[in-house]
Structure formats: structure tokens, C-alpha cells
Design an enzyme around this catalytic site. Sequence first.
Site, short mmCIF file in Angstrom:
data_model
loop_
_atom_site.label_atom_id
_atom_site.label_comp_id
_atom_site.label_asym_id
_atom_site.label_seq_id
_atom_site.Cartn_x
_atom_site.Cartn_y
_atom_site.Cartn_z
N GLU A 1 2.07 0.60 0.14
CA GLU A 1 2.92 0.81 -1.03
C GLU A 1 4.21 1.43 -0.53
OE1 GLU A 1 -0.19 2.36 -1.10
OE2 GLU A 1 -1.26 1.14 -2.56
N TYR B 1 9.57 -3.49 6.55
CA TYR B 1 8.32 -4.20 6.25
C TYR B 1 8.56 -5.69 6.09
CZ TYR B 1 6.60 0.55 5.50
OH TYR B 1 6.27 1.88 5.65
#
Length: 172
Positions: A128, A140
Amino acid sequence: MKPAHNPAHNPAHNPAHNPAPNPDLLDYQSMTAQDIDQMVALEQSVYPMPWSRGNFLDALNCAYPAWVLRDTSGALLGYFLLMTMVDEAHLLNLAVRLERQGLGLGRFMLDKALACARGLGMESMLLEVRPSNTRALALYARHGFLHVGLRKAYYPAPGQQREDAIVMRRAL
């Protein structure tokens, strides 16, 4: 005529201008209880709503895979913590010392986290991230993580507010 702005020419936004850190100048090892005070201090310096000492102790007591990165002088540069469930690793926390961000250490730590998860037989990694954490989102995405969901009001935020979490996953 002035050329159009190209983010690829900004070293802070182009991984090619931030070569991988020299592993000979880094000490990468499993987290121990002796690391926690420095991890808490680093955490408080980089996150608006940091993990508590108790969060780190709980992770250590649960034997979650957790690694720290130090320079040759012993200064803490960063860390990551994983939780494993069946065949999926959950990246619980990854942090890099504020004044060392943008030098490839986040990429180095994420590569180590992915290798750790693969070594444990995991088939995917979940995480998350705050929508406001644009640097982490870019890191990411560059590592192949895809947006797979949204957790509404997941993170505490200043002023008794809550911030959503973008859920990302990547196959290993």
C-alpha cells in the site's frame, strides 16, 4: 528556440542518472532489536505519520523478514519489512534516510525486498502507498507494480484526517 522541458533530463527523475549504489560501500543485514531506536528515528524523519517503536518491535517479535542497510561507518541508510502469507509477500514498510533519497538506495532496497520474497518462495508482492507519496509511486511503477485497488481512509493523516492507500501488486 528553448527546448521543451523533458523530465528525463532531470537526474532526480531519471534512474539512468542515479546508478545503483556500490554494494562494497553498503552493509545489508537482518534487522535486530539493536536497530530499532535508529529505525524509529529514521521513520519519524521521513513519514508524516510514522510507525511507532511498538510497531517495529511487533514485527521483530513476529519474525517478519526485515533488513537494514548501513554505510561503512555504520550509519543507518534504510530498511524494509515484509510479511508473508501463503505465496504472497506484503511490503509493510520501506524507508530511506531523507538526505540519501534520490541516490538509488530506494531502488536498491526494493530490489533486495523482491529478492528476499522470491527466496522465500513467494509468487507476488503486495503493498500500500499513499497517493501523496509520488516518489514511492514512481519507484514501484518502475519496478513493475500495478495499481490493483484502493483502500479508502487507510492511513492516518495530520489533523485527524485519513488518506487513502493505493494497493499495488507485482508478480515475482
